[in-house]
Design a protein around this motif. Structure first.
Motif, PDB file in Angstrom:
ATOM      1  N   LEU A 310       4.922  -9.443  17.810  1.00 41.08           N
ATOM      2  CA  LEU A 310       3.699  -9.072  17.098  1.00 41.08           C
ATOM      3  C   LEU A 310       4.034  -8.425  15.765  1.00 41.08           C
ATOM      4  O   LEU A 310       4.786  -7.450  15.710  1.00 41.08           O
ATOM      5  CB  LEU A 310       2.882  -8.106  17.968  1.00 41.08           C
ATOM      6  CG  LEU A 310       1.581  -7.551  17.387  1.00 41.08           C
ATOM      7  CD1 LEU A 310       0.586  -8.666  17.089  1.00 41.08           C
ATOM      8  CD2 LEU A 310       0.966  -6.542  18.360  1.00 41.08           C
ATOM      9  N   LEU A 311       3.474  -8.997  14.688  1.00 43.39           N
ATOM     10  CA  LEU A 311       3.615  -8.419  13.356  1.00 43.39           C
ATOM     11  C   LEU A 311       2.266  -7.895  12.893  1.00 43.39           C
ATOM     12  O   LEU A 311       1.235  -8.545  13.114  1.00 43.39           O
ATOM     13  CB  LEU A 311       4.111  -9.463  12.352  1.00 43.39           C
ATOM     14  CG  LEU A 311       5.517 -10.027  12.529  1.00 43.39           C
ATOM     15  CD1 LEU A 311       5.471 -11.276  13.395  1.00 43.39           C
ATOM     16  CD2 LEU A 311       6.138 -10.354  11.182  1.00 43.39           C
ATOM     17  N   VAL A 312       2.275  -6.738  12.236  1.00 43.45           N
ATOM     18  CA  VAL A 312       1.061  -6.145  11.686  1.00 43.45           C
ATOM     19  C   VAL A 312       1.322  -5.751  10.239  1.00 43.45           C
ATOM     20  O   VAL A 312       2.261  -4.997   9.951  1.00 43.45           O
ATOM     21  CB  VAL A 312       0.602  -4.903  12.486  1.00 43.45           C
ATOM     22  CG1 VAL A 312      -0.752  -4.414  11.977  1.00 43.45           C
ATOM     23  CG2 VAL A 312       0.537  -5.200  13.976  1.00 43.45           C
ATOM     24  N   ALA A 313       0.504  -6.280   9.331  1.00 43.08           N
ATOM     25  CA  ALA A 313       0.586  -5.906   7.913  1.00 43.08           C
ATOM     26  C   ALA A 313      -0.287  -4.685   7.696  1.00 43.08           C
ATOM     27  O   ALA A 313      -1.504  -4.732   7.909  1.00 43.08           O
ATOM     28  CB  ALA A 313       0.115  -7.057   7.042  1.00 43.08           C
ATOM     29  N   ASN A 314       0.326  -3.591   7.261  1.00 42.16           N
ATOM     30  CA  ASN A 314      -0.390  -2.338   7.047  1.00 42.16           C
ATOM     31  C   ASN A 314      -0.501  -2.024   5.559  1.00 42.16           C
ATOM     32  O   ASN A 314       0.431  -2.235   4.789  1.00 42.16           O
ATOM     33  CB  ASN A 314       0.332  -1.185   7.751  1.00 42.16           C
ATOM     34  CG  ASN A 314       0.224  -1.273   9.261  1.00 42.16           C
ATOM     35  OD1 ASN A 314      -0.839  -1.587   9.798  1.00 42.16           O
ATOM     36  ND2 ASN A 314       1.322  -1.026   9.956  1.00 42.16           N
ATOM     37  N   ASP A 315      -1.645  -1.509   5.171  1.00 36.31           N
ATOM     38  CA  ASP A 315      -1.934  -1.180   3.780  1.00 36.31           C
ATOM     39  C   ASP A 315      -1.405   0.207   3.451  1.00 36.31           C
ATOM     40  O   ASP A 315      -1.793   1.190   4.090  1.00 36.31           O
ATOM     41  CB  ASP A 315      -3.454  -1.240   3.583  1.00 36.31           C
ATOM     42  CG  ASP A 315      -3.878  -1.023   2.145  1.00 36.31           C
ATOM     43  OD1 ASP A 315      -3.005  -0.826   1.285  1.00 36.31           O
ATOM     44  OD2 ASP A 315      -5.090  -1.049   1.870  1.00 36.31           O
ATOM     45  N   SER A 316      -0.515   0.299   2.450  1.00 36.11           N
ATOM     46  CA  SER A 316      -0.026   1.589   1.940  1.00 36.11           C
ATOM     47  C   SER A 316       0.751   2.394   2.964  1.00 36.11           C
ATOM     48  O   SER A 316       1.005   3.578   2.757  1.00 36.11           O
ATOM     49  CB  SER A 316      -1.197   2.442   1.417  1.00 36.11           C
ATOM     50  OG  SER A 316      -1.919   1.711   0.458  1.00 36.11           O
ATOM     51  N   THR A 317       1.114   1.775   4.057  1.00 37.15           N
ATOM     52  CA  THR A 317       1.889   2.402   5.127  1.00 37.15           C
ATOM     53  C   THR A 317       2.876   1.351   5.640  1.00 37.15           C
ATOM     54  O   THR A 317       2.700   0.159   5.383  1.00 37.15           O
ATOM     55  CB  THR A 317       0.967   2.875   6.276  1.00 37.15           C
ATOM     56  OG1 THR A 317       0.020   1.830   6.578  1.00 37.15           O
ATOM     57  CG2 THR A 317       0.215   4.145   5.911  1.00 37.15           C
ATOM     58  N   PRO A 318       3.924   1.758   6.366  1.00 39.00           N
ATOM     59  CA  PRO A 318       4.922   0.791   6.822  1.00 39.00           C
ATOM     60  C   PRO A 318       4.320  -0.287   7.727  1.00 39.00           C
ATOM     61  O   PRO A 318       3.402  -0.024   8.505  1.00 39.00           O
ATOM     62  CB  PRO A 318       5.927   1.660   7.588  1.00 39.00           C
ATOM     63  CG  PRO A 318       5.766   3.033   7.012  1.00 39.00           C
ATOM     64  CD  PRO A 318       4.311   3.158   6.681  1.00 39.00           C
TER      65      PRO A 318
END
Length: 603
Positions: A310-318
């Protein structure tokens, strides 16, 4: 070069400063001032237009034509908040999903709509989502009302999959507010079963993904959360809900966030097989304890062990990378893998996730879109879930800096057997049009041609063609809408009409498309399957996924460009059940259905 992320206050700190870098294990997003690496120099074309809305050429290869109006898509308009975009909830836009909802063999288009403050207060009609039925003649008809999928809520993302294995694709819509799960009734209509299923949640959900994480043959659902938001008390400069430092960009007052705001947790729902789901986020180890700002996610087997990670793209955070341990839990491998941060060791404002084996070496690589004033990282998969950010050496660094990217995809637009890269762009601050920053509110898409896995070459934007279109791109999905073997692009435009870029590339290369049907121990729509296809001396990989891009879902069929090869040497399918089969396909240039159990089993 460091990202300003979303609304970072400009400082004079050195780019090497590590004061805001979270440590291994994760910490809550910064609650004080935000340091950035400084603004990038503005780039203008010969007409003094920002390069994001200019830089066009008179002649060159014509790859896409905008046929949105001719196709009938401009009858529908996306709407989100007010034009001024004073608050963050107004600016993120919505996704698009490609779905053959009536199983007629032609892709239809689902476009999520936003909402307005008046509609949320019950003082105005709610903007409605669109379901454009493919008429097989180059046109589409909006049947959302008849189908019962208008949503009428503040819509964000769409993840499409057959969650109950009945052979018909269903639609999960993530919202600010309660989410929808539209079950396909097999007759052109859908029923929202989210309440009964237990997957409504209720604050700000974003780009969800479907995947069978525990191998029971049923698709489970992961839903990232963005910001915990209160419409009655929106974060604005000078308010108690946001620090002033988080409401500035390059010294200008802008909307606040996401930094300085409370994050919304992520959720993993286990499919119980009876129409209901159980929230197993904590038990599985993917609950997002630090409260990062999730925007997009995707289940896919990143380390080639047969289990979806599972990959999660986070905004302004890792960013998150969770490795599937095979026992119902995940290991947080975000930092160790190299995916959490970019080459400079900094978190990025990640919006979209593109997955593809661009080197044709059997390993899935990852490309993330990010904010303006930051390059877009390409994470090369070095094997065993280890990544190296090689954006600059691959030609994806410098050209992408001024753009604010959203939906993205690896895809082979010219069918030469190498996966190219496309992403759409658009800013979040309308006032950038009045500033000398070299960026713009509406931006053109970027297409990069893959030079045999060695480099990506920016395809020039020829005046009057699709690549020279300027719009506020958000969600984007890629698929063969006309069943002609060429991949087209559909874009959900913030506060605008959708854009359909038809692939008119003049190449005469061969191709093959595969629709996979899983057996009794795999998901019926084969989400999680991996195909290895060998032709013309190249071995390519394709994965069936639901989600990714920015809050969108691509064509579920796997597309392979074959170059000049007229024969296909081998097709090997790794089904989610663990079964491996080979299939014989005698001729190219067709769409073929492969069903689990009907191939030749491999040991």
């Amino acid at each position: 070069m460091l990202p300003p992320n979303w609304a970072a206050a400009q400082t004079t700190q050195s780019p090497d400063s590590q004061s805001s870098r979270p440590q291994e294990g994760g910490q809550p997003p910064a609650a004080g001032g935000v340091n950035t690496g400084g603004a990038h120099a503005a780039i203008f074309d010969q007409q003094r237009r920002p390069i994001t809305a200019g830089g066009f050429v008179k002649t060159g290869p014509i790859v896409f034509q905008d046929i949105s109006e001719k196709a009938g898509l401009t009858t529908w308009t996306h709407k989100m908040g007010t034009p001024e975009k004073r608050y963050i909830i107004e600016a993120n836009g919505s996704g698009v999903g490609l779905i053959d909802y009536d199983n007629d063999g032609w892709l239809d288009i689902y476009l999520v709509n936003g909402s307005t403050y008046e509609a949320e207060a019950g003082k105005a009609p709610a903007p409605k989502a669109a379901l454009f039925h493919n008429n097989h003649d180059g046109t589409f008809t909006n049947v959302a009302e008849k189908a019962g999928v208008t949503n009428d809520r503040w819509g964000v993302g769409v993840a499409i999959a057959d969650y109950d294995n009945d052979g018909w694709p269903d639609i999960y819509v993530s919202n600010f507010g309660k989410n929808r799960l539209y079950h396909n009734n097999h007759d052109g209509t859908f029923t929202d079963v989210a309440e009964k299923a237990g997957v409504t949640l209720g604050n700000w959900s974003t780009g969800a993904t479907w995947g069978d994480y525990d191998g029971d043959g049923r698709l489970d659902l992961f839903v990232p959360g963005y910001v915990h938001y209160d419409l009655a008390n929106p974060p604005s400069s000078g308010s108690t809900s946001a620090s002033y430092a988080f409401c500035q960009f390059r010294g200008e007052e802008v909307m606040c966030g996401p930094r300085g705001l409370k994050g919304e947790p992520d959720h993993l729902f286990h499919n119980n097989g009876d129409g209901t789901f159980t929230d197993v986020s904590e038990k599985a180890g993917v609950a997002d304890k630090p409260g990062y700002y999730g925007l997009s996610s995707v289940f896919v087997d990143i380390n080639n062990d047969g289990k979806p990670d599972l990959l999660v793209a986070n905004d302004s955070t890792p960013n998150y990378l969770y490795i599937n341990k095979g026992d119902g839990t995940f290991e947080d491998d975000s930092y160790a893998s190299g995916y959490a941060l970019n080459e400079n060791g900094r978190e990025t404002a990640s919006m979209g996730i593109a997955l593809g084996d661009y080197m044709n070496n059997g390993l899935l690589d990852v490309f993330n879109t990010t904010f303006s004033d930051d390059y877009k990282p390409l994470y090369r998969n070095d094997g065993n879930a280890n990544f190296t950010d090689i954006s600059y050496q691959m030609g994806l660094g410098e050209p992408t800096i001024p753009f604010l990217g959203w939906g993205n995809a690896f895809f082979d637009y010219d069918n030469d057997g190498w996966k190219d890269l496309i992403f759409v762009n658009g800013h979040v601050y309308p006032k950038v049009d009045h500033m000398p920053w070299g960026t713009s509110w509406a931006e053109r898409p970027l297409l990069f041609h893959n030079l045999e896995g060695k480099k990506f070459d920016l395809v020039p934007a020829v005046e009057g063609t699709g690549l020279a279109e300027v719009f506020r791109g958000r969600g984007m999905a890629v698929g063969d809408l006309f069943n002609d073997g060429k991949l087209d692009v559909v874009v959900n435009v913030l506060d605008g009409h959708p854009v359909l870029l038809r692939n008119v590339s003049p190449d005469t290369h061969h191709w093959i498309e595969l629709k996979l049907v899983g057996g009794p121990k795999s998901p019926r729509d084969a989400v999680g399957a991996t195909v290895y296809l060998t032709a013309g001396g190249k071995k390519q990989r394709g994965d069936v996924i639901s989600g990714g891009s920015y809050a969108s879902t691509h064509d579920p069929r796997l597309h392979f460009g074959l170059g000049d090869a007229t024969t296909i040497d081998s097709v090997e399918v790794h089904w989610p059940s663990g079964v491996k089969e080979t299939f014989t396909i005698t001729k190219p240039d067709q769409i073929v259905t492969l069903t689990e159990g009907k191939g030749d089993k491999k040991p």
